[in-house]
Scaffold this active site. Structure first.
Site, PDB file in Angstrom:
ATOM      1  CE  LYS A 171      16.133  -9.328 -10.481  1.00 22.46           C
ATOM      2  NZ  LYS A 171      15.789  -9.048  -9.307  1.00 22.46           N
ATOM      3  CD  GLU A 197      11.830  -9.861  -9.518  1.00 24.30           C
ATOM      4  OE1 GLU A 197      11.015  -9.481  -8.673  1.00 24.30           O
ATOM      5  OE2 GLU A 197      13.037  -9.689  -9.386  1.00 24.30           O
ATOM      6  CB  CYS A 219      -0.877   0.021   1.250  1.00 21.66           C
ATOM      7  SG  CYS A 219      -1.953  -1.385   1.375  1.00 21.66           S
ATOM      8  CD  GLU A 244      18.941 -11.168  -8.366  1.00 23.61           C
ATOM      9  OE1 GLU A 244      18.474 -11.842  -7.419  1.00 23.61           O
ATOM     10  OE2 GLU A 244      18.354 -10.171  -8.818  1.00 23.61           O
ATOM     11  NE  ARG A 247       4.341   2.126  -1.307  1.00 20.65           N
ATOM     12  CZ  ARG A 247       5.130   2.217  -0.210  1.00 20.65           C
ATOM     13  NH1 ARG A 247       6.305   2.771  -0.318  1.00 20.65           N
ATOM     14  NH2 ARG A 247       4.735   1.752   0.942  1.00 20.65           N
ATOM     15  CD1 TRP A 278      -0.399  -5.326  -4.122  1.00 21.69           C
ATOM     16  CD2 TRP A 278       0.360  -6.070  -2.163  1.00 21.69           C
ATOM     17  NE1 TRP A 278       0.253  -6.506  -4.348  1.00 21.69           N
ATOM     18  CE2 TRP A 278       0.722  -6.982  -3.184  1.00 21.69           C
ATOM     19  CE3 TRP A 278       0.741  -6.345  -0.854  1.00 21.69           C
ATOM     20  CZ2 TRP A 278       1.449  -8.138  -2.923  1.00 21.69           C
ATOM     21  CZ3 TRP A 278       1.456  -7.494  -0.597  1.00 21.69           C
ATOM     22  CH2 TRP A 278       1.804  -8.383  -1.617  1.00 21.69           C
ATOM     23  CG  HIS A 302      23.394 -35.610  -8.043  1.00 19.15           C
ATOM     24  ND1 HIS A 302      23.961 -36.792  -7.641  1.00 19.15           N
ATOM     25  CD2 HIS A 302      24.433 -34.791  -8.340  1.00 19.15           C
ATOM     26  CE1 HIS A 302      25.267 -36.685  -7.665  1.00 19.15           C
ATOM     27  NE2 HIS A 302      25.589 -35.480  -8.084  1.00 19.15           N
ATOM     28  CG  ASN A 357       1.552   0.196   3.953  1.00 21.14           C
ATOM     29  OD1 ASN A 357       1.201  -0.944   3.667  1.00 21.14           O
ATOM     30  ND2 ASN A 357       2.757   0.675   3.671  1.00 21.14           N
ATOM     31  N   GLY A 358      -0.212  -1.884   6.186  1.00 21.07           N
ATOM     32  CA  GLY A 358       0.283  -2.853   7.174  1.00 21.07           C
ATOM     33  C   GLY A 358      -0.744  -3.953   7.369  1.00 21.07           C
ATOM     34  CE  LYS A 366      12.465  -1.625  -5.565  1.00 25.20           C
ATOM     35  NZ  LYS A 366      13.315  -2.505  -6.398  1.00 25.20           N
TER      36      LYS A 366
HETATM   37  C1  AGP Z   1      13.746  -8.698  -6.325  1.00 23.08           C
HETATM   38  O1  AGP Z   1      13.769  -8.265  -7.669  1.00 23.08           O
HETATM   39  C2  AGP Z   1      12.445  -8.386  -5.635  1.00 23.08           C
HETATM   40  N1  AGP Z   1      12.077  -7.037  -5.805  1.00 23.08           N
HETATM   41  C3  AGP Z   1      12.437  -8.887  -4.203  1.00 23.08           C
HETATM   42  O2  AGP Z   1      12.928 -10.205  -4.185  1.00 23.08           O
HETATM   43  C4  AGP Z   1      13.295  -8.063  -3.212  1.00 23.08           C
HETATM   44  O3  AGP Z   1      14.650  -8.220  -3.507  1.00 23.08           O
HETATM   45  C5  AGP Z   1      13.012  -8.564  -1.795  1.00 23.08           C
HETATM   46  O4  AGP Z   1      11.653  -8.370  -1.524  1.00 23.08           O
HETATM   47  C6  AGP Z   1      13.858  -7.866  -0.728  1.00 23.08           C
HETATM   48  O5  AGP Z   1      13.550  -6.490  -0.718  1.00 23.08           O
HETATM   49  P1  AGP Z   1      14.527  -5.499   0.118  1.00 23.08           P
HETATM   50  O6  AGP Z   1      15.871  -5.593  -0.547  1.00 23.08           O
HETATM   51  O7  AGP Z   1      13.895  -4.157  -0.006  1.00 23.08           O
HETATM   52  O8  AGP Z   1      14.582  -6.006   1.528  1.00 23.08           O
END
Ligand code: AGP
Length: 609
Positions: free
Chosen positions: A486, A489, A2, A482, A27, A74, A505, A100-101, A604
């Site tokens: 990428k 996602e 949010c 990583e 966000r 959200w 394996h 938010n929360g 985000k």
């Molecule tokens: C990665 O592309 C994502 N946005 C997500 O995995 C992110 O890295 C993760 O939520 C951690 O966020 P932070 O680095 O703000 O703690």
């Protein structure tokens, strides 16, 4: 996640609120709304879906007033719908608020209030807070907030308008970030900095359970007991464009293209390149506190965790110290008992990730030293950790972490180098040699970015892939994880990373005709091993792409395509190797028409569990 905005001052609030919500849209959200005091009433307008739906309503039914709050939701409790969108009010119409929360004990509070005859209209935990505040309110907003906070469990950032006090906005937060600022036109509140940058650069980060009262002529602060307190402010020097897209089609591409600068800005905070030498006083270690340091645990989520995996390689290789990298959501419930001489490194771009914050608080509870690697000044993790190693990536707007990952592994590399220097596990010459290597990294990166068309072309042929596997050994395995995240996602293509040696394996059973396998080979001493793994999948029909550290002629025979990095040190190669992987993910997503900057279901910063 949010987004909250609020404004009270001399100008019409509605356009300011909408501008702020537009800035926070990255966000991720599924509904939006505002509430504005129009001189007689608190007028609420809200709608499911995109902000454009809310704007269309406001076009038809304009709301004018100088004090208001806004929200992008959200959904966590209650499906995305008109009735569940914020703001929410109490039954007696004394107040409205946005949140938010997650209120963890909302069911209990809701039944208590229903027993008192309270009628609810939505399925949200947020409405429970509004009704609770309405229940305890007796004309004193601060008192009501203090009372309500005693009952609420969970995370909350609240912005509240009271009918009896319509020119003020009351804010309070716990485990959910909120920033306030006072500018020429009045007082502003937002979930994060970019939403208020065009009005003020002097901002105050709210502390847990602290109350801020915004009025047209200033901001007053109170502690959780309602006692007035003083709070300082931080000056934010981000330029406004840094938080805007500029000429790029997507923030993700903009932020990939910013990586050479982000790398240089971050490295030069910790390295004096003239000599070259590490700036000793920028690191949390010195000869004294190093003596008692016996082990390091690196904690993070998602990409930050993957940076931690690389950090583990760096601390092992350079500082010869026992180190583990763990996922925060696993670590926090692991029942782990900290050992003597342990330090916890918390990696987080936003500094607001709930699981990482929880791990931080676990360590502090146990008296363990905490060091944050963080990109946001004033964020919860940056404020609560004992020490902070900031990354200087600048605002990262795209949900997919790119430049933040790069700057995180840069800081971890330098921290490991410094620790090795103090512990004597690395010679002065090797430190200088590695630091000298860094000076050419930005130009190697720029070359990869400038030549990105080859990656775009490859993606245009592979974007219909259903499964993509990334394989590597050692550092390349950490990089593969990583790279896989990428791709999945932003393009929604199923992609996974496997230790190359693991294929035999079980995983190799997944290889079919045309399966795309990407082999990362930046570790030249392991190249022949990974080469045989690539051959194993190629002979079983896979399409093989290899990323190599310089020219590796005998790799080509096992691949359909090879992308070559300029040859560089195996330890610094990841700084460049991740760029083609990020570009590959980007172009695959663009080819598929995905919402690159705001992938479905993602936010985000995951400020809730
Ligand atoms: C990665 O592309 C994502 N946005 C997500 O995995 C992110 O890295 C993760 O939520 C951690 O966020 P932070 O680095 O703000 O703690």
């Amino acid at each position: 996640m949010c987004g909250i905005v609020g404004y009270t001052g001399i100008n019409n609030a509605t356009p300011i609120l909408l501008e702020g919500l537009d800035t926070l849209a990255y966000r991720g959200y599924d509904s939006a709304g505002i509430a504005v005091w129009d001189g007689e009433n608190i007028v609420m307008k809200k709608e499911k879906g995109q902000l454009s739906n809310l704007k269309a309503i406001l076009e038809r039914e304009p709301v004018t007033g100088c004090c208001g709050i806004g929200h992008t939701r959200w959904a966590t409790h209650g499906e995305p719908s008109y009735i569940n969108s914020h703001p929410h009010g109490d039954a007696k119409k004394q107040l409205v608020l946005v949140h938010n929360g997650i209120i963890e004990n909302y069911v209990r509070i809701k039944s208590m209030l229903m027993d008192r005859g309270c009628v609810f209209v939505s399925d949200t935990d947020t409405e429970v807070v509004a009704q609770l505040l309405g229940d305890v309110y007796n004309g004193d907003p601060i008192k009501a907030i203090v009372e309500a906070m005693k009952l609420i469990e969970g995370s909350f950032a609240l912005a509240i308008l009271f009918r009896d006090d319509p020119h003020r906005i009351y804010c309070v937060c716990k485990d959910s970030p909120m920033v306030v600022g006072f500018g020429r036109d009045g007082a502003h509140i937002a979930s994060d900095i970019p939403a208020m940058l065009s009005y003020t650069r002097d901002v105050t980060f709210m502390g847990d359970k602290q109350i801020a009262v915004l009025s047209p002529d200033g901001i007053a602060f109170y502690n959780e007991f309602g006692t007035p307190i003083d709070k300082g402010c931080s000056h934010i020097d981000w330029d406004l464009d840094a938080a805007k897209k500029g000429s790029y089609e997507h923030f993700m591409m903009k932020e990939i293209c910013e990586e050479p600068v982000a790398f240089r800005k971050t490295a030069e905070q910790y390295v004096s390149f003239r000599e070259p030498r590490l700036k000793a006083d920028c690191f949390p270690w010195d000869a004294d506190n190093c003596a008692e340091l016996k082990r390091i645990r690196i904690i993070g989520c998602g990409t930050a965790y993957h940076a931690g995996l690389l950090g583990k390689k760096y601390f092992t290789e350079l500082a010869k110290i026992p180190v583990e990298a763990e996922i925060a959501s696993e670590f926090r419930y692991s029942g782990y008992t900290f050992e003597e001489g342990e330090a916890l490194l918390l990696v987080s771009q936003s500094g607001e990730t709930a699981d990482t914050i929880a791990a931080l608080r676990m360590a502090k509870q146990a008296g363990v030293r905490t060091i944050a690697v963080c990109n946001v000044i004033g964020s919860t993790i940056a404020r609560e950790a004992d020490e902070v190693l900031f990354t200087y990536a600048g605002p990262e707007i795209a949900v997919a972490a790119t430049k933040s990952y790069l700057t995180q592994i840069t800081v971890l590399f330098l921290a490991a180098l410094r620790l090795g220097e103090i512990r004597g596990t690395i010679s002065g010459e090797r430190v200088k040699a590695l630091l000298s290597e860094l000076t050419s990294i930005p130009e190697h990166m720029q070359k990869l970015i400038d030549d990105r068309e080859a990656i775009q072309y490859f993606a245009s042929r592979e974007f219909s892939a259903k499964h993509v596997f990334f394989i590597g050994r050692g550092i390349d395995n950490a990089l593969s994880m990583e790279a896989a995240l990428k791709l999945k996602e932003v393009s929604y293509i199923h992609s996974d990373a496997y230790a190359a040696g693991e294929l035999k394996h079980g995983t190799i059973a997944l290889i079919e005709e045309g399966t795309l396998v990407v082999g990362l080979i930046t570790q030249r001493h392991l190249a022949s091993k990974t080469a045989s793994n690539l051959e194993e999948v190629r002979v079983r029909g896979a399409t093989v792409l290899a990323l190599t550290n310089g020219s590796m002629p005998d790799i080509a025979g096992h691949c359909n395509k090879v992308w070559e990095l300029d040859e560089m040190n195996e330890l610094t190669a990841p700084f460049c190797a991740i760029i083609p992987m990020q570009l590959f993910a980007y172009y695959m997503a663009v080819q598929k028409g995905c919402n690159v900057d705001k992938p479905r279901n993602l936010a985000k910063s995951v400020t809730v569990e």
